[in-house]
Design a protein around this motif. Structure first.
Motif, PDB file in Angstrom:
ATOM      1  N   GLY A 143     -77.931 -61.679 -17.008  1.00 41.27           N
ATOM      2  CA  GLY A 143     -76.805 -61.396 -18.331  1.00 41.27           C
ATOM      3  C   GLY A 143     -75.423 -60.470 -18.477  1.00 41.27           C
ATOM      4  N   THR A 144     -75.627 -59.406 -17.066  1.00 40.86           N
ATOM      5  CA  THR A 144     -75.163 -58.661 -17.328  1.00 40.86           C
ATOM      6  C   THR A 144     -72.999 -58.984 -15.544  1.00 40.86           C
ATOM      7  OG1 THR A 144     -76.048 -57.342 -15.157  1.00 40.86           O
ATOM      8  CG2 THR A 144     -76.641 -56.758 -16.754  1.00 40.86           C
ATOM      9  N   ALA A 145     -72.203 -57.880 -15.861  1.00 36.93           N
ATOM     10  CA  ALA A 145     -71.690 -58.778 -14.998  1.00 36.93           C
ATOM     11  C   ALA A 145     -70.347 -57.917 -14.386  1.00 36.93           C
ATOM     12  CB  ALA A 145     -70.144 -59.163 -15.977  1.00 36.93           C
ATOM     13  N   VAL A 146     -69.967 -57.885 -13.264  1.00 39.14           N
ATOM     14  CA  VAL A 146     -69.341 -56.572 -13.118  1.00 39.14           C
ATOM     15  C   VAL A 146     -68.213 -57.345 -12.640  1.00 39.14           C
ATOM     16  CG1 VAL A 146     -70.800 -54.751 -11.894  1.00 39.14           C
ATOM     17  CG2 VAL A 146     -70.231 -56.580 -10.787  1.00 39.14           C
ATOM     18  N   THR A 147     -66.413 -56.325 -13.283  1.00 37.28           N
ATOM     19  CA  THR A 147     -65.664 -56.740 -12.107  1.00 37.28           C
ATOM     20  C   THR A 147     -64.979 -55.778 -11.216  1.00 37.28           C
ATOM     21  OG1 THR A 147     -64.111 -54.942 -13.972  1.00 37.28           O
ATOM     22  CG2 THR A 147     -64.454 -57.422 -14.104  1.00 37.28           C
ATOM     23  N   THR A 148     -64.749 -56.617  -9.987  1.00 33.62           N
ATOM     24  CA  THR A 148     -63.693 -55.494  -8.364  1.00 33.62           C
ATOM     25  C   THR A 148     -63.414 -56.032  -8.015  1.00 33.62           C
ATOM     26  OG1 THR A 148     -64.831 -55.392  -6.555  1.00 33.62           O
ATOM     27  CG2 THR A 148     -65.206 -58.014  -7.095  1.00 33.62           C
ATOM     28  N   SER A 149     -61.718 -55.280  -7.948  1.00 28.97           N
ATOM     29  CA  SER A 149     -61.178 -55.566  -6.949  1.00 28.97           C
ATOM     30  C   SER A 149     -61.001 -56.155  -5.224  1.00 28.97           C
ATOM     31  CB  SER A 149     -59.859 -54.383  -7.124  1.00 28.97           C
ATOM     32  OG  SER A 149     -59.578 -53.965  -8.297  1.00 28.97           O
ATOM     33  N   LEU A 150     -62.255 -55.516  -4.929  1.00 31.48           N
ATOM     34  CA  LEU A 150     -62.818 -55.852  -3.432  1.00 31.48           C
ATOM     35  C   LEU A 150     -64.123 -56.262  -3.600  1.00 31.48           C
ATOM     36  CD1 LEU A 150     -61.536 -56.236  -0.772  1.00 31.48           C
ATOM     37  CD2 LEU A 150     -61.784 -53.769  -0.308  1.00 31.48           C
ATOM     38  N   LEU A 151     -64.530 -58.195  -3.319  1.00 33.18           N
ATOM     39  CA  LEU A 151     -65.546 -58.527  -3.230  1.00 33.18           C
ATOM     40  C   LEU A 151     -65.898 -58.857  -1.809  1.00 33.18           C
ATOM     41  CD1 LEU A 151     -67.962 -59.910  -4.699  1.00 33.18           C
ATOM     42  CD2 LEU A 151     -66.296 -61.726  -5.243  1.00 33.18           C
ATOM     43  N   VAL A 152     -67.013 -58.827  -0.882  1.00 29.39           N
ATOM     44  CA  VAL A 152     -67.323 -59.650   0.196  1.00 29.39           C
ATOM     45  C   VAL A 152     -68.629 -59.979   0.062  1.00 29.39           C
ATOM     46  CG1 VAL A 152     -68.429 -58.266   2.198  1.00 29.39           C
ATOM     47  CG2 VAL A 152     -66.103 -57.493   1.278  1.00 29.39           C
ATOM     48  N   GLY A 153     -68.514 -61.150   0.302  1.00 26.08           N
ATOM     49  CA  GLY A 153     -70.157 -62.304   0.475  1.00 26.08           C
ATOM     50  C   GLY A 153     -71.101 -61.657   1.522  1.00 26.08           C
ATOM     51  N   ALA A 154     -71.481 -61.472   1.787  1.00 31.74           N
ATOM     52  CA  ALA A 154     -72.720 -61.483   2.215  1.00 31.74           C
ATOM     53  C   ALA A 154     -74.308 -62.201   1.910  1.00 31.74           C
ATOM     54  CB  ALA A 154     -72.750 -59.868   2.858  1.00 31.74           C
ATOM     55  N   ASP A 155     -74.183 -62.908   1.708  1.00 28.44           N
ATOM     56  CA  ASP A 155     -75.170 -63.549   1.155  1.00 28.44           C
ATOM     57  C   ASP A 155     -75.574 -64.684   1.329  1.00 28.44           C
ATOM     58  OD1 ASP A 155     -72.712 -64.412  -0.093  1.00 28.44           O
ATOM     59  OD2 ASP A 155     -73.551 -64.772  -2.096  1.00 28.44           O
ATOM     60  N   GLY A 156     -75.233 -64.827   2.707  1.00 29.52           N
ATOM     61  CA  GLY A 156     -76.491 -65.957   3.698  1.00 29.52           C
ATOM     62  C   GLY A 156     -75.862 -67.127   3.177  1.00 29.52           C
ATOM     63  N   ALA A 157     -76.758 -68.068   3.802  1.00 30.42           N
ATOM     64  CA  ALA A 157     -76.008 -69.923   4.059  1.00 30.42           C
ATOM     65  C   ALA A 157     -75.408 -70.228   2.687  1.00 30.42           C
ATOM     66  CB  ALA A 157     -77.316 -70.412   4.230  1.00 30.42           C
ATOM     67  N   TRP A 158     -76.606 -70.118   1.502  1.00 25.74           N
ATOM     68  CA  TRP A 158     -76.567 -71.120   0.792  1.00 25.74           C
ATOM     69  C   TRP A 158     -75.091 -69.660  -1.120  1.00 25.74           C
ATOM     70  CZ3 TRP A 158     -77.180 -75.473   1.096  1.00 25.74           C
ATOM     71  CH2 TRP A 158     -78.683 -75.730   1.878  1.00 25.74           C
ATOM     72  N   SER A 159     -74.180 -68.880  -0.224  1.00 24.88           N
ATOM     73  CA  SER A 159     -73.456 -67.936  -0.270  1.00 24.88           C
ATOM     74  C   SER A 159     -72.780 -68.645  -1.860  1.00 24.88           C
ATOM     75  CB  SER A 159     -72.383 -67.267   0.541  1.00 24.88           C
ATOM     76  OG  SER A 159     -71.569 -66.878  -0.130  1.00 24.88           O
ATOM     77  N   ARG A 160     -72.714 -67.395  -3.046  1.00 30.55           N
ATOM     78  CA  ARG A 160     -71.902 -67.846  -4.017  1.00 30.55           C
ATOM     79  C   ARG A 160     -70.917 -67.357  -4.404  1.00 30.55           C
ATOM     80  NH1 ARG A 160     -75.241 -69.624  -8.331  1.00 30.55           N
ATOM     81  NH2 ARG A 160     -73.668 -70.038  -8.863  1.00 30.55           N
ATOM     82  N   VAL A 161     -70.331 -66.358  -2.706  1.00 32.57           N
ATOM     83  CA  VAL A 161     -69.589 -66.379  -3.087  1.00 32.57           C
ATOM     84  C   VAL A 161     -68.137 -67.064  -2.098  1.00 32.57           C
ATOM     85  CG1 VAL A 161     -67.857 -64.432  -2.254  1.00 32.57           C
ATOM     86  CG2 VAL A 161     -69.713 -63.944  -3.107  1.00 32.57           C
ATOM     87  N   ARG A 162     -68.675 -67.847  -1.412  1.00 33.83           N
ATOM     88  CA  ARG A 162     -67.710 -68.732  -0.349  1.00 33.83           C
ATOM     89  C   ARG A 162     -67.028 -69.726  -0.860  1.00 33.83           C
ATOM     90  NH1 ARG A 162     -71.803 -71.719   1.640  1.00 33.83           N
ATOM     91  NH2 ARG A 162     -72.674 -70.142   3.651  1.00 33.83           N
ATOM     92  N   PRO A 163     -67.719 -70.230  -2.359  1.00 33.00           N
ATOM     93  CA  PRO A 163     -66.488 -70.901  -3.028  1.00 33.00           C
ATOM     94  C   PRO A 163     -65.314 -70.592  -3.527  1.00 33.00           C
ATOM     95  CG  PRO A 163     -68.780 -71.646  -3.809  1.00 33.00           C
ATOM     96  CD  PRO A 163     -69.125 -70.140  -2.352  1.00 33.00           C
ATOM     97  N   LEU A 164     -65.290 -69.478  -3.591  1.00 32.99           N
ATOM     98  CA  LEU A 164     -64.141 -68.650  -4.303  1.00 32.99           C
ATOM     99  C   LEU A 164     -62.340 -69.155  -2.992  1.00 32.99           C
ATOM    100  CD1 LEU A 164     -65.380 -65.555  -5.050  1.00 32.99           C
ATOM    101  CD2 LEU A 164     -64.399 -67.501  -6.794  1.00 32.99           C
ATOM    102  N   LEU A 165     -63.412 -69.320  -1.297  1.00 32.07           N
ATOM    103  CA  LEU A 165     -62.527 -69.486   0.308  1.00 32.07           C
ATOM    104  C   LEU A 165     -62.480 -70.634   0.591  1.00 32.07           C
ATOM    105  CD1 LEU A 165     -63.796 -65.737   1.115  1.00 32.07           C
ATOM    106  CD2 LEU A 165     -61.836 -66.765   0.565  1.00 32.07           C
ATOM    107  N   SER A 166     -63.390 -71.543   0.774  1.00 30.29           N
ATOM    108  CA  SER A 166     -64.172 -72.294   1.330  1.00 30.29           C
ATOM    109  C   SER A 166     -64.704 -73.478   0.263  1.00 30.29           C
ATOM    110  CB  SER A 166     -64.935 -72.317   2.648  1.00 30.29           C
ATOM    111  OG  SER A 166     -65.507 -73.650   2.962  1.00 30.29           O
ATOM    112  N   ALA A 167     -64.449 -74.743   0.351  1.00 31.12           N
ATOM    113  CA  ALA A 167     -65.066 -76.141   0.151  1.00 31.12           C
ATOM    114  C   ALA A 167     -66.438 -76.299   1.149  1.00 31.12           C
ATOM    115  CB  ALA A 167     -64.279 -77.047   0.117  1.00 31.12           C
ATOM    116  N   ALA A 168     -66.232 -75.761   2.200  1.00 29.66           N
ATOM    117  CA  ALA A 168     -68.097 -75.992   2.807  1.00 29.66           C
ATOM    118  C   ALA A 168     -68.926 -75.716   2.504  1.00 29.66           C
ATOM    119  CB  ALA A 168     -67.020 -75.444   4.753  1.00 29.66           C
ATOM    120  N   VAL A 169     -69.616 -76.409   2.756  1.00 29.22           N
ATOM    121  CA  VAL A 169     -71.442 -76.130   2.298  1.00 29.22           C
ATOM    122  C   VAL A 169     -72.680 -76.972   3.861  1.00 29.22           C
ATOM    123  CG1 VAL A 169     -71.168 -77.183  -0.190  1.00 29.22           C
ATOM    124  CG2 VAL A 169     -71.673 -78.698   1.511  1.00 29.22           C
TER     125      VAL A 169
END
Length: 416
Positions: A143-169
């Motif tokens: 239920g918590t959240a953070v805001t950021t001006s620089l986000l890096v997705g290092a979260d592996g194969a099923w990245s939750r950050v990747r959709p910000l950049l690419s539609a690839a799965v």
């Protein structure tokens, strides 16, 4: 540069990025879904390569600590035929340039190199929201959240950050590994221990293979490879891997412009009842030497299924302000011994790029991404070639030719 960096995922790549940023005086916070550093086993052996993984460790100021982790003799390699005949044997003479360490120990030295509180454990990402002007909000399952001006997705194969950049799965490659362990093998499983030898062993045939590595304390860690549809593994007794993957795709494909509800991201593995599934897997190696099939049937842990997925070769995206990816989140490929090395190198290179552009974050991100796209595309081609040598129609002869210098790409190493 004083903009704090928000990193999703405390694997080797994310930790390396945080460490190199720390060396350059740039603050970073990592958010990791696991409850603690010891919440689960961290995998087996890694061969750390001079041209990428070791360079990253030098940039991080951790090369000495890394060398203290090296398990001597583990670069030894054996290739066996299905009947146990030795086809190739290479000793570890200390000149191989790919020293072996345990993944968990490598992760430990990276964690210990960071200031206390850098990693926030138990923070599973449920969604990411675009705020505009390069800013993002990351929501967590608690239920918590953070805001950021620089986000890096290092979260592996099923990245939750990747959709910000690419539609690839990620897509299933048609091959899966089944993981097993034998403990105290020299005393309790001497024939299998002798077959594996002092380092790595592989016994391969078209569409299948048995690969094993000697870890510490007489532990033999085995990856059994089979080219089969995911439904075959379900019938063998594993949790439906296709359904698990579909759940992951559904989770990561949620619209990135809004905070998605908490969703069950697929685990990396499906565990099956030990005896029944081991027998079913071993049946695929009927007629093979008993010291090889014992690595499956005598396994002392429940077999774990690891379906192999990849992103498209040459995966890339247009520059999106305030966000980027590294490691498997950026360039998931077939295993070839480079995954951990590339992730650490990505982390080090991204950290260096940001430090080199203290007044222009976007220039740093652009420089990092363009170089990363080139090297990951080349590695993906080599990974696909190695996989074909290991499990294609000419297996194992193409791979042995590579080892002996008779084929292109000589010097690479098969790896789970």
């Amino acid at each position: 540069m004083r903009t704090p960096v928000t990193i999703i995922g405390a694997g080797l790549g994310g930790l390396m990025l945080a460490r190199v940023l720390h060396v350059h005086g740039i603050p970073a916070t990592l958010y990791e879904a696991e409850a603690s550093a010891t919440a689960r086993p961290q995998g087996g052996m890694l061969d750390i390569h001079e041209h990428n993984g070791q360079r990253a460790l030098r940039e991080a100021g951790l090369y000495g600590e890394f060398r203290a982790l090296v398990l001597e003799g583990r670069e030894a390699t054996r290739a066996l035929a299905a009947d146990g005949t030795v086809l190739l044997e290479e000793a570890d003479d200390g000149t191989g340039g790919r020293p072996e360490v345990l993944r968990g120990e490598l992760r430990r030295i990276l964690l210990e190199s960071l200031p206390a509180g850098t990693v926030r454990w138990g923070r599973k990402v449920s969604g990411v929201r675009v705020l505009g002007e390069g800013r993002h909000e990351v929501a967590f399952a608690d239920g918590t959240a953070v805001t950021t001006s620089l986000l890096v997705g290092a979260d592996g194969a099923w990245s939750r950050v990747r959709p910000l950049l690419s539609a690839a799965v990620p897509e299933y490659t048609g091959t899966s590994f089944v993981e097993t362990y034998l403990f105290d093998a020299d005393l309790r499983h001497p024939a299998a221990a002798k077959a594996v030898g002092g380092g790595a062993m592989f016994a391969l045939a078209p569409g299948k293979g048995i690969q094993a590595h000697r870890e510490t304390g007489g532990t033999l860690h085995t990856y059994v490879a089979l080219r089969r549809p995911q439904e075959w593994f379900t019938a063998a007794g594993f949790t439906d891997p296709a359904a698990v993957a579909q759940a992951a795709v559904a989770a990561v494909a949620a619209p990135a412009a809004a905070v998605a509800p908490a969703a069950a991201v697929a685990p990396a593995a499906a565990v099956a009842p030990a005896a029944a599934v081991a027998g079913r897997i071993a049946a695929e190696f009927d007629g093979w030497a008993p010291e090889l099939t014992a690595l499956i049937t005598d396994g002392e842990t429940a077999p774990v299924l690891r379906p192999l997925h990849t992103l498209p070769a040459g995966h890339r995206w247009d520059r999106v302000p305030g966000v980027t990816l590294l490691g498997d989140a950026a360039h998931l490929m077939i295993p070839n011994g480079e995954g951990a090395n590339l992730a650490m190198y990505d982390g080090a290179e991204l950290g260096k790029a940001l430090a080199a552009h203290p007044d222009d974050t976007e220039a740093g991100l652009t420089a990092y991404e363009q170089a990363m796209f080139r090297r990951s595309a080349a590695e993906a081609v080599e990974a696909a070639d190695l996989h074909e040598r290991m499990f294609g129609d000419d297996s194992p002869h193409g791979l042995i030719a590579m080892f002996t210098g008779a084929g292109a790409g000589a010097g690479a190493e098969p790896s789970a």
